[in-house]
Design a protein around this motif. Structure first.
Motif, PDB file in Angstrom:
ATOM      1  N   GLY A   1       0.830  -1.186   0.000  1.00 60.66           N
ATOM      2  CA  GLY A   1       0.000   0.000   0.000  1.00 60.66           C
ATOM      3  C   GLY A   1       0.870   1.243   0.000  1.00 60.66           C
ATOM      4  N   ARG A   2       0.572   2.182  -0.874  1.00 62.12           N
ATOM      5  CA  ARG A   2       1.375   3.403  -0.965  1.00 62.12           C
ATOM      6  C   ARG A   2       0.670   4.610  -0.369  1.00 62.12           C
ATOM      7  NH1 ARG A   2       2.802   1.355  -6.998  1.00 62.12           N
ATOM      8  NH2 ARG A   2       4.451  -0.117  -6.380  1.00 62.12           N
ATOM      9  N   ASP A   3      -0.582   4.415   0.025  1.00 62.41           N
ATOM     10  CA  ASP A   3      -1.357   5.464   0.692  1.00 62.41           C
ATOM     11  C   ASP A   3      -1.784   4.960   2.065  1.00 62.41           C
ATOM     12  OD1 ASP A   3      -1.311   7.191  -1.509  1.00 62.41           O
ATOM     13  OD2 ASP A   3      -3.112   6.279  -2.381  1.00 62.41           O
ATOM     14  N   PRO A   4      -2.064   5.877   2.989  1.00 66.29           N
ATOM     15  CA  PRO A   4      -2.710   5.447   4.232  1.00 66.29           C
ATOM     16  C   PRO A   4      -4.181   5.163   3.971  1.00 66.29           C
ATOM     17  CG  PRO A   4      -2.510   7.826   4.191  1.00 66.29           C
ATOM     18  CD  PRO A   4      -1.821   7.332   2.960  1.00 66.29           C
TER      19      PRO A   4
ATOM     20  N   ALA B   1     -15.230   8.032  -4.421  1.00 68.09           N
ATOM     21  CA  ALA B   1     -14.068   7.621  -3.627  1.00 68.09           C
ATOM     22  C   ALA B   1     -12.838   7.487  -4.513  1.00 68.09           C
ATOM     23  CB  ALA B   1     -14.352   6.297  -2.932  1.00 68.09           C
ATOM     24  N   PRO B   2     -11.734   8.147  -4.177  1.00 70.02           N
ATOM     25  CA  PRO B   2     -10.493   7.940  -4.927  1.00 70.02           C
ATOM     26  C   PRO B   2      -9.918   6.569  -4.620  1.00 70.02           C
ATOM     27  CG  PRO B   2     -10.087   9.370  -3.039  1.00 70.02           C
ATOM     28  CD  PRO B   2     -11.571   9.122  -3.072  1.00 70.02           C
ATOM     29  N   THR B   3      -9.267   5.962  -5.595  1.00 69.93           N
ATOM     30  CA  THR B   3      -8.661   4.657  -5.352  1.00 69.93           C
ATOM     31  C   THR B   3      -7.463   4.789  -4.414  1.00 69.93           C
ATOM     32  OG1 THR B   3      -7.243   4.881  -7.288  1.00 69.93           O
ATOM     33  CG2 THR B   3      -9.348   3.754  -7.591  1.00 69.93           C
ATOM     34  N   MET B   4      -7.188   3.738  -3.661  1.00 67.74           N
ATOM     35  CA  MET B   4      -5.961   3.689  -2.877  1.00 67.74           C
ATOM     36  C   MET B   4      -4.832   3.228  -3.801  1.00 67.74           C
ATOM     37  SD  MET B   4      -4.865   1.367   0.432  1.00 67.74           S
ATOM     38  CE  MET B   4      -5.980   2.090   1.618  1.00 67.74           C
TER      39      MET B   4
ATOM     40  N   ASP C   1      -8.450  -3.431   8.260  1.00 65.84           N
ATOM     41  CA  ASP C   1      -7.302  -2.865   8.978  1.00 65.84           C
ATOM     42  C   ASP C   1      -6.932  -1.504   8.385  1.00 65.84           C
ATOM     43  OD1 ASP C   1      -7.155  -5.103  10.538  1.00 65.84           O
ATOM     44  OD2 ASP C   1      -5.320  -5.899   9.637  1.00 65.84           O
ATOM     45  N   ARG C   2      -6.513  -0.606   9.264  1.00 67.76           N
ATOM     46  CA  ARG C   2      -5.963   0.668   8.804  1.00 67.76           C
ATOM     47  C   ARG C   2      -4.459   0.497   8.630  1.00 67.76           C
ATOM     48  NH1 ARG C   2      -9.320   5.898  10.558  1.00 67.76           N
ATOM     49  NH2 ARG C   2     -11.374   4.946  10.727  1.00 67.76           N
ATOM     50  N   VAL C   3      -3.962   0.963   7.485  1.00 66.92           N
ATOM     51  CA  VAL C   3      -2.555   0.739   7.162  1.00 66.92           C
ATOM     52  C   VAL C   3      -1.858   2.066   6.883  1.00 66.92           C
ATOM     53  CG1 VAL C   3      -2.986  -1.570   6.251  1.00 66.92           C
ATOM     54  CG2 VAL C   3      -3.081   0.397   4.711  1.00 66.92           C
ATOM     55  N   ALA C   4      -0.535   2.040   7.005  1.00 65.33           N
ATOM     56  CA  ALA C   4       0.297   3.213   6.764  1.00 65.33           C
ATOM     57  C   ALA C   4       0.906   3.139   5.366  1.00 65.33           C
ATOM     58  CB  ALA C   4       1.402   3.281   7.819  1.00 65.33           C
ATOM     59  N   PRO C   5       1.354   4.262   4.829  1.00 69.71           N
ATOM     60  CA  PRO C   5       2.013   4.252   3.521  1.00 69.71           C
ATOM     61  C   PRO C   5       3.231   3.336   3.533  1.00 69.71           C
ATOM     62  CG  PRO C   5       1.500   6.501   4.184  1.00 69.71           C
ATOM     63  CD  PRO C   5       1.228   5.634   5.373  1.00 69.71           C
TER      64      PRO C   5
ATOM     65  N   VAL D   1     -12.846   2.933  -1.440  1.00 69.68           N
ATOM     66  CA  VAL D   1     -14.193   3.127  -0.879  1.00 69.68           C
ATOM     67  C   VAL D   1     -14.156   3.046   0.644  1.00 69.68           C
ATOM     68  CG1 VAL D   1     -16.513   2.135  -0.714  1.00 69.68           C
ATOM     69  CG2 VAL D   1     -15.399   2.323  -2.940  1.00 69.68           C
ATOM     70  N   ALA D   2     -13.477   2.040   1.179  1.00 67.19           N
ATOM     71  CA  ALA D   2     -13.389   1.880   2.632  1.00 67.19           C
ATOM     72  C   ALA D   2     -12.672   3.064   3.275  1.00 67.19           C
ATOM     73  CB  ALA D   2     -12.672   0.575   2.977  1.00 67.19           C
ATOM     74  N   SER D   3     -11.610   3.522   2.642  1.00 68.46           N
ATOM     75  CA  SER D   3     -10.820   4.631   3.198  1.00 68.46           C
ATOM     76  C   SER D   3     -11.602   5.939   3.167  1.00 68.46           C
ATOM     77  CB  SER D   3      -9.514   4.780   2.419  1.00 68.46           C
ATOM     78  OG  SER D   3      -8.744   3.603   2.487  1.00 68.46           O
ATOM     79  N   TYR D   4     -12.325   6.181   2.080  1.00 70.21           N
ATOM     80  CA  TYR D   4     -13.111   7.418   1.965  1.00 70.21           C
ATOM     81  C   TYR D   4     -14.278   7.392   2.950  1.00 70.21           C
ATOM     82  CZ  TYR D   4     -14.555  11.604  -0.637  1.00 70.21           C
ATOM     83  OH  TYR D   4     -14.857  12.890  -1.020  1.00 70.21           O
TER      84      TYR D   4
END
Length: 301
Positions: free
Chosen positions: A50-53, A289-292, A83-87, A118-121
């Motif tokens: 993952g490159r985004d949080p 929602a922007p893509t991760m 899960d919430r992830v970091a960059p 979608v989940a992140s937004y």
């Protein structure tokens, strides 16, 4: 979110969805680029990063993409959906023949990037109103064919699901009201038609319509495109109609649920939720929602 309470997807639905996506991508001749440039003896050891949080969603679809191409491909998830992830955080490891892994790569990442987006937004909207009792909820405005998995991603992001389709709840909108002869007659007809387990919701765009709806007794009233001031008035009207004190109203179940909709953005949702409504619905968490940013970093052997 505890793992035991996280939403689940039907494996049969996932397999059909991913299979169709692979058929679309592989076409009639398969991955001719990979076949032409990489020999069958080559293997790949890859990491999905993952490159985004944000909040991860769609790992099960990514895993299915690799499995359907080649059951021998090994997919090891390093995090869980929700899960919430970091960059820069690794999400999964993939190992197998290079041809198989590369042929499944795009479909796997497409699902993972879109659903994690979608989940992140959704999480951003849910976080903005976490101090209120309101919950953000999605709508039927979803990409064709992806509704179930988009709604799955909404829940992973901390949102709530509205109806899945036209067949699982009644939502009386302005055109239904106009044709049926008014708010009261529309609700009465819906009550006479629906089974006892089917919820009835009605959309209103004025406080007068809301009062008419309360007399007819729906389960939910959708307050469409009202200002925060009007929404606060609607909450008070609902409280008075049910004869409840403010303290009791805040937690009572025996009352009409209020849903606010229209002009919902990250900038406006806080004020909307603070009026005391129960739900705030928006199509933005699925349609905007922007893509991760997620990539597959490889080491060919």
């Amino acid at each position: 979110m505890p793992q035991s309470f996280r939403p689940q997807l039907s494996p049969l639905m996932v397999e059909d969805l991913v299979r169709n996506a692979l058929l679309e991508d592989l076409g009639r001749a398969g991955d001719i680029t990979t076949y032409a440039t990489i020999g069958p003896e080559k293997t790949a050891h890859m990491t999905i990063n993952g490159r985004d949080p944000g909040v991860v969603a769609g790992l099960v679809l990514a895993e299915t993409a690799f499995r359907l191409i080649d059951p021998a491909v090994r997919f090891e998830a390093l995090v869980k959906d929700g899960d919430r992830v970091a960059p820069g955080q690794p999400l999964a490891r993939v190992e197998g023949t290079a041809r198989s892994v590369l042929s499944a790569e795009r479909v796997a990442l497409n699902f993972l990037m879109h659903l994690s987006g979608v989940a992140s937004y959704t999480a951003r909207f849910a976080d903005a109103i976490a101090h209120t009792k309101a919950r953000v909820t999605c709508t039927r405005k979803t990409l064709p064919g992806l509704r179930a998995v988009e709604k799955y991603a909404v829940r992973l992001g901390g949102g709530s699901n509205h109806r899945y389709g036209l067949d699982d709840a009644i939502l009386i909108k302005d055109n239904h009201i106009a044709v049926s002869g008014g708010v009261g007659p529309a609700i009465a007809a819906a009550r006479a038609y629906a089974g006892h387990l089917v919820k009835v919701e009605v959309e209103v765009d004025s406080l007068e319509q809301m009062r008419q709806a309360l007399e007819a007794g729906p389960d939910v009233i959708l307050l469409d495109n009202m200002t925060s001031e009007r929404l606060a008035e609607a909450v008070e009207i609902n409280r008075i109609h049910h004869g409840q004190t403010p303290a009791v109203y805040a937690v009572a179940q025996a009352r009409v649920i209020l849903e606010a909709s229209g002009n919902v953005t990250l900038e406006t949702i806080r004020a909307i939720a603070e009026t005391g409504v129960d739900y705030v619905s928006t199509s933005k968490i699925t349609m905007a929602a922007p893509t991760m940013d997620i990539g597959l970093d490889s080491s060919l052997v």
